[in-house]
Scaffold this active site. Structure first.
Site, short mmCIF file in Angstrom:
data_model
loop_
_atom_site.label_atom_id
_atom_site.label_comp_id
_atom_site.label_asym_id
_atom_site.label_seq_id
_atom_site.Cartn_x
_atom_site.Cartn_y
_atom_site.Cartn_z
N HIS A 99 38.11 14.54 19.79
CA HIS A 99 38.08 15.56 21.14
C HIS A 99 37.37 16.05 21.31
O HIS A 99 38.33 17.05 20.60
CB HIS A 99 38.79 14.28 21.91
N ASP B 6 42.12 -2.33 11.78
CA ASP B 6 40.94 -2.42 11.10
C ASP B 6 41.46 -1.85 10.46
O ASP B 6 40.56 -1.88 8.55
CB ASP B 6 40.36 -1.28 11.38
N GLY B 7 42.88 -1.59 9.27
CA GLY B 7 43.34 -1.26 8.04
C GLY B 7 42.55 0.12 7.58
O GLY B 7 43.82 0.76 6.22
N ASP C 23 38.02 0.90 20.21
CA ASP C 23 37.39 1.88 20.13
C ASP C 23 36.48 2.06 19.41
O ASP C 23 36.11 2.95 18.86
CB ASP C 23 38.96 3.31 19.14
ZN LIG Z 1 41.21 8.29 20.89
#
Ligand SMILES: [Zn+2]
Length: 387
Positions: A142, A247-248, A273
């Site tokens: 972010h 997702d590893g 995500d």
């Molecule tokens: Zn986040």
């Protein structure tokens, strides 16, 4: 017209059932019945040819897909593209997710979601607003220059969607427990993320209505010997839900297995995500002016910081089975029943049961998605109508 789905292996609450028929009418599951039911005779039949029929997947964290990012252009067209891209991987309900941005962008995003739901864009059930009320010490990808303090004006904005769910990810230590309670009383589901809170700050937030943990383990204070942190508070609390990116890359499967043993798999939700590249062959994209590279199944910025994921929901379910040592039913529940409960929509979606919205996934044994239904309409029916 009633539609009868037969010859599937159907995931019901009791597990996989082979000898049942699902009757769909007016967008809902009319009955889970047997082939002798007289209503089957008058219904339109669809042979599932032995495929797996699962509750549609619910993804509470989706930044983009199909080549577009929600932040870049929070419009109904963008939402439609993202929802269609994820539908190919079994997602029949999703919360398009806006990462930290200026408030006018947040306002536009909420308005666009309201418009998409009113226009019945398939799959859209609300919005996830991730930030900008976050902690710079755990900013992840972010832009910390956008972070701000939650005030009454923002609470009014965040509570303004009146035809869908609103999920807000915030750092509890950057606001007060009372502000969290105000948001929750306005109908918002509040989740902790990008947070450096102490254990006691999280406990206080939980007692004021916090119910979730966003991309659990990532961008939050860890469990340590003398300070349990956000991770310890989440694992110790039995009632909240944790979103996990399986997702590893984001979290070690061993770490996730330990977490599942602590809290029970019924309080975990698979999330993607996902970024814009899901459903495309994009190898890079721009995120708020930063170049993000898609490499080895992950999305990273030029410093190597993970920036969302390249995951789709069918892969998340598959990974949960192979990496976490759980069975198909448990993995699918982490992608359907559990997020429905988290969002307070478990009377509508997340199960194959009479009265529920007919949101379904047909898949083969390798979890390749063959078809989906949203509110009783399959992609096959849609393409037939379009011709
Ligand atoms: Zn986040």
């Amino acid at each position: 017209m009633v539609e009868a789905l037969f010859n599937g292996r159907v995931l019901l609450d009791e597990g996989l059932v082979t000898d049942c028929v699902i009757l769909i009418d007016e967008g809902r599951i009319l009955a889970v019945t047997n082939p002798d039911d007289p209503r089957c005779k008058t219904a339109t039949s669809r042979d599932l040819e032995g495929g797996l029929l699962l509750p549609g997947f619910i993804d509470v964290q989706v930044n983009g897909g199909g080549g577009v990012l929600f932040n870049d252009d929070p419009s109904i067209d963008t939402i439609r593209t993202i929802a269609a891209a994820h539908r190919r991987f079994g997602t029949t309900s999703l919360l398009p997710t806006l990462i930290s941005d200026e408030l006018p962008v947040v306002a536009r995003a909420i308005e666009a979601i309201g418009g998409a739901i009113a226009a019945k864009v398939p799959g859209v059930i609300g919005i996830h607003i991730e930030g900008p009320y976050l902690n710079g010490a755990r900013k992840g990808t972010h832009d910390a220059s956008k972070f701000r303090t939650l005030d009454n004006e923002a609470v009014a904005l965040l509570s303004s969607l009146n035809n869908g769910c609103t999920l807000v990810t915030l750092a509890p230590e950057m606001t007060t427990p009372e502000m969290i309670a105000t948001l929750v009383s306005g109908g918002v589901v509040v989740s902790a993320g990008h947070t450096n809170a102490t254990y006691s700050e999280v406990v206080s937030a939980l007692s004021h209505g916090l119910t979730g943990f966003t991309h659990f383990f990532n961008a939050m204070s860890p469990l340590t010997s003398r300070e349990p942190g956000v991770v310890g508070a989440a694992l110790h609390d039995k009632n909240s839900w944790c979103g996990i990116i399986v997702d590893g890359h984001h979290v070690s499967p061993v770490t996730l297995q330990i977490a599942l043993r602590c809290k029970g798999f019924d309080h975990f939700m698979l999330v993607t995500d996902a970024m814009s590249n899901v459903g495309t062959d994009q190898t890079s994209f721009m995120l708020q002016g930063k170049k993000i590279i898609v490499r080895d199944g992950k999305c990273v910025d030029e410093q190597g910081t993970l920036s969302g994921s390249a995951l789709d929901m069918a892969s998340a379910v598959r990974n949960a089975i192979t990496m976490l040592g759980i069975d198909l039913a448990q993995a699918v529940r982490m992608a359907s029943t559990n997020p429905a409960r988290f969002l307070g929509m478990d009377h509508e979606i997340g199960r194959i049961a009479p009265g529920y919205r007919a949101n379904l996934v047909l898949a083969d044994d390798a979890l390749n998605v063959l078809d989906t239904w949203i509110d009783g309409r399959s992609t096959t029916a849609q393409s037939a109508n379009a011709q």
